[in-house]
Motif scaffolding. Sequence first.
Motif, PDB file in Angstrom:
ATOM      1  N   TYR A 128      95.159  19.784 100.619  1.00 50.65           N
ATOM      2  CA  TYR A 128      95.844  18.908 100.352  1.00 50.65           C
ATOM      3  C   TYR A 128      95.431  17.183 100.730  1.00 50.65           C
ATOM      4  O   TYR A 128      96.467  16.585 100.708  1.00 50.65           O
ATOM      5  N   THR A 129      94.254  17.045 101.001  1.00 52.16           N
ATOM      6  CA  THR A 129      93.908  15.854 101.492  1.00 52.16           C
ATOM      7  C   THR A 129      93.807  14.737 100.398  1.00 52.16           C
ATOM      8  O   THR A 129      94.082  14.948  99.332  1.00 52.16           O
ATOM      9  N   GLY A 130      93.721  13.331 100.744  1.00 51.78           N
ATOM     10  CA  GLY A 130      93.550  12.314  99.612  1.00 51.78           C
ATOM     11  C   GLY A 130      94.889  11.690  99.691  1.00 51.78           C
ATOM     12  O   GLY A 130      95.723  11.520 100.682  1.00 51.78           O
ATOM     13  N   SER A 131      95.158  10.940  98.559  1.00 50.92           N
ATOM     14  CA  SER A 131      96.386   9.999  98.256  1.00 50.92           C
ATOM     15  C   SER A 131      97.674  10.925  98.695  1.00 50.92           C
ATOM     16  O   SER A 131      98.750  10.129  98.865  1.00 50.92           O
ATOM     17  N   LEU A 132      97.689  12.326  98.564  1.00 61.60           N
ATOM     18  CA  LEU A 132      98.764  12.876  98.844  1.00 61.60           C
ATOM     19  C   LEU A 132      99.450  12.441 100.248  1.00 61.60           C
ATOM     20  O   LEU A 132     100.968  12.365 100.449  1.00 61.60           O
ATOM     21  N   VAL A 133      98.758  12.419 101.410  1.00 61.98           N
ATOM     22  CA  VAL A 133      99.343  12.301 102.584  1.00 61.98           C
ATOM     23  C   VAL A 133     100.101  10.942 102.674  1.00 61.98           C
ATOM     24  O   VAL A 133     101.101  10.847 103.214  1.00 61.98           O
ATOM     25  N   GLU A 134      99.490   9.804 102.149  1.00 66.08           N
ATOM     26  CA  GLU A 134     100.157   8.607 102.021  1.00 66.08           C
ATOM     27  C   GLU A 134     101.415   8.471 101.306  1.00 66.08           C
ATOM     28  O   GLU A 134     102.243   7.918 101.552  1.00 66.08           O
ATOM     29  N   HIS A 135     101.207   9.372 100.076  1.00 68.88           N
ATOM     30  CA  HIS A 135     102.306   9.406  99.038  1.00 68.88           C
ATOM     31  C   HIS A 135     103.679  10.052  99.774  1.00 68.88           C
ATOM     32  O   HIS A 135     104.701   9.568  99.656  1.00 68.88           O
ATOM     33  N   CYS A 136     103.397  11.116 100.377  1.00 69.28           N
ATOM     34  CA  CYS A 136     104.717  11.646 101.150  1.00 69.28           C
ATOM     35  C   CYS A 136     105.056  10.908 102.495  1.00 69.28           C
ATOM     36  O   CYS A 136     106.367  10.811 102.396  1.00 69.28           O
ATOM     37  N   LEU A 137     104.505  10.118 103.054  1.00 71.67           N
ATOM     38  CA  LEU A 137     104.882   9.189 104.128  1.00 71.67           C
ATOM     39  C   LEU A 137     105.701   8.031 103.516  1.00 71.67           C
ATOM     40  O   LEU A 137     106.707   8.110 103.776  1.00 71.67           O
ATOM     41  N   ALA A 138     105.250   7.608 102.598  1.00 67.34           N
ATOM     42  CA  ALA A 138     105.717   6.467 101.888  1.00 67.34           C
ATOM     43  C   ALA A 138     107.084   6.795 101.024  1.00 67.34           C
ATOM     44  O   ALA A 138     107.992   5.854 101.178  1.00 67.34           O
ATOM     45  N   THR A 139     106.741   7.810 100.375  1.00 69.15           N
ATOM     46  CA  THR A 139     107.770   8.294  99.233  1.00 69.15           C
ATOM     47  C   THR A 139     109.026   9.129  99.835  1.00 69.15           C
ATOM     48  O   THR A 139     110.110   8.561  99.747  1.00 69.15           O
ATOM     49  N   PHE A 140     108.705   9.945 100.842  1.00 71.12           N
ATOM     50  CA  PHE A 140     109.715  10.872 101.391  1.00 71.12           C
ATOM     51  C   PHE A 140     109.880  10.640 102.990  1.00 71.12           C
ATOM     52  O   PHE A 140     110.605  11.579 103.661  1.00 71.12           O
ATOM     53  N   ALA A 141     109.207   9.996 103.467  1.00 68.69           N
ATOM     54  CA  ALA A 141     109.092   9.597 104.964  1.00 68.69           C
ATOM     55  C   ALA A 141     108.821  11.118 105.730  1.00 68.69           C
ATOM     56  O   ALA A 141     109.337  11.586 106.585  1.00 68.69           O
ATOM     57  N   LEU A 142     107.829  11.698 104.890  1.00 67.11           N
ATOM     58  CA  LEU A 142     107.269  13.208 105.436  1.00 67.11           C
ATOM     59  C   LEU A 142     105.955  12.996 105.951  1.00 67.11           C
ATOM     60  O   LEU A 142     105.216  12.554 105.014  1.00 67.11           O
ATOM     61  N   VAL A 143     105.826  13.510 106.832  1.00 67.89           N
ATOM     62  CA  VAL A 143     104.452  13.734 107.611  1.00 67.89           C
ATOM     63  C   VAL A 143     103.635  14.728 107.002  1.00 67.89           C
ATOM     64  O   VAL A 143     104.008  16.100 107.355  1.00 67.89           O
ATOM     65  N   LEU A 144     102.760  14.675 106.278  1.00 63.76           N
ATOM     66  CA  LEU A 144     101.718  15.881 105.803  1.00 63.76           C
ATOM     67  C   LEU A 144     100.343  15.851 106.788  1.00 63.76           C
ATOM     68  O   LEU A 144      99.719  15.255 106.643  1.00 63.76           O
ATOM     69  N   ALA A 145     100.616  16.961 107.546  1.00 59.44           N
ATOM     70  CA  ALA A 145      99.508  17.003 108.703  1.00 59.44           C
ATOM     71  C   ALA A 145      98.565  17.910 108.460  1.00 59.44           C
ATOM     72  O   ALA A 145      98.781  19.318 108.065  1.00 59.44           O
ATOM     73  N   ILE A 146      97.371  17.496 107.816  1.00 62.41           N
ATOM     74  CA  ILE A 146      96.187  18.306 107.607  1.00 62.41           C
ATOM     75  C   ILE A 146      95.642  18.998 108.468  1.00 62.41           C
ATOM     76  O   ILE A 146      95.035  18.381 109.480  1.00 62.41           O
ATOM     77  N   ILE A 147      95.576  20.540 108.544  1.00 63.83           N
ATOM     78  CA  ILE A 147      94.804  21.110 109.462  1.00 63.83           C
ATOM     79  C   ILE A 147      93.500  21.451 108.858  1.00 63.83           C
ATOM     80  O   ILE A 147      93.302  22.274 107.971  1.00 63.83           O
ATOM     81  N   LYS A 148      92.307  21.131 109.557  1.00 64.77           N
ATOM     82  CA  LYS A 148      90.865  21.434 108.770  1.00 64.77           C
ATOM     83  C   LYS A 148      90.290  22.437 109.617  1.00 64.77           C
ATOM     84  O   LYS A 148      90.591  22.615 110.895  1.00 64.77           O
ATOM     85  N   ARG A 149      89.583  23.220 108.941  1.00 65.57           N
ATOM     86  CA  ARG A 149      88.481  24.234 109.484  1.00 65.57           C
ATOM     87  C   ARG A 149      87.479  23.533 110.329  1.00 65.57           C
ATOM     88  O   ARG A 149      86.988  22.644 109.738  1.00 65.57           O
ATOM     89  N   SER A 150      87.078  23.838 111.459  1.00 65.40           N
ATOM     90  CA  SER A 150      85.928  23.477 111.983  1.00 65.40           C
ATOM     91  C   SER A 150      84.713  24.012 111.336  1.00 65.40           C
ATOM     92  O   SER A 150      84.543  25.125 111.269  1.00 65.40           O
ATOM     93  N   ASP A 151      83.722  23.041 111.386  1.00 59.78           N
ATOM     94  CA  ASP A 151      82.512  23.286 110.808  1.00 59.78           C
ATOM     95  C   ASP A 151      81.514  24.417 111.586  1.00 59.78           C
ATOM     96  O   ASP A 151      80.801  24.784 111.142  1.00 59.78           O
ATOM     97  N   ASN A 152      82.153  24.572 112.860  1.00 60.93           N
ATOM     98  CA  ASN A 152      81.280  25.299 113.914  1.00 60.93           C
ATOM     99  C   ASN A 152      81.671  26.821 113.778  1.00 60.93           C
ATOM    100  O   ASN A 152      81.019  27.478 114.292  1.00 60.93           O
TER     101      ASN A 152
END
Length: 213
Positions: A128-152
Amino acid sequence: MPTDFPPWDRVYAFFRRWRDHRLVREFHDRLRGQVREKAGRDTQPTAGVIDSQSVKADAVVGADSRGFDGGKLVNGRKRHVVVDTLGLLLGIMVTVADVGDRAAAHVLLEQVATAHHRLALVWADGGYTGSLVEHCLATFALVLAIIKRSDNVKGFVVLPKWWIAERLFAHLMRSRRLVRDFERRIASAEAMVYWSMIALMTRRLARPHRGRG
């Protein structure tokens, strides 16, 4: 149909009425509020998790409402869901399986944010990364927190908060009607998910409350 049920067309008429008039959704949402209250939570959630599940479609599902998920190698439909921190359903959107998570999330998160005004934080995976994060914050005042898997980390790993959504998917797969998608209409597929969650929540509410000793 079970032998103690009325004729199938009468049963379907009731189902269609509840589906088309959104009565099943209203019934579901009222039960969710009661389950949250019983768990000591406010009826309106402030945080949630978004995820998706691809399921195979039965032969009755037409080619116009199914697709192929190349990542999961599934020919069928995809269930996009937002759940609260108790694993209860806040919103669902069923699409053909080849619809991307971000494209579906644009629509689903708007619906959920409109229905749940106190929702301020939603956890999501790297899909869900990309412009969706900024869109949610700007449009809905909603923080979309991305949890990424560690490469290790190698192999299958359940990310933090991810067991919440996976628990809901596990429940759905225990419902015989939802093991694969049997519904000709997408609206019926979504209604069946709500009915499955209604059954789960009524069982929770029927359990005796365990107070502290």
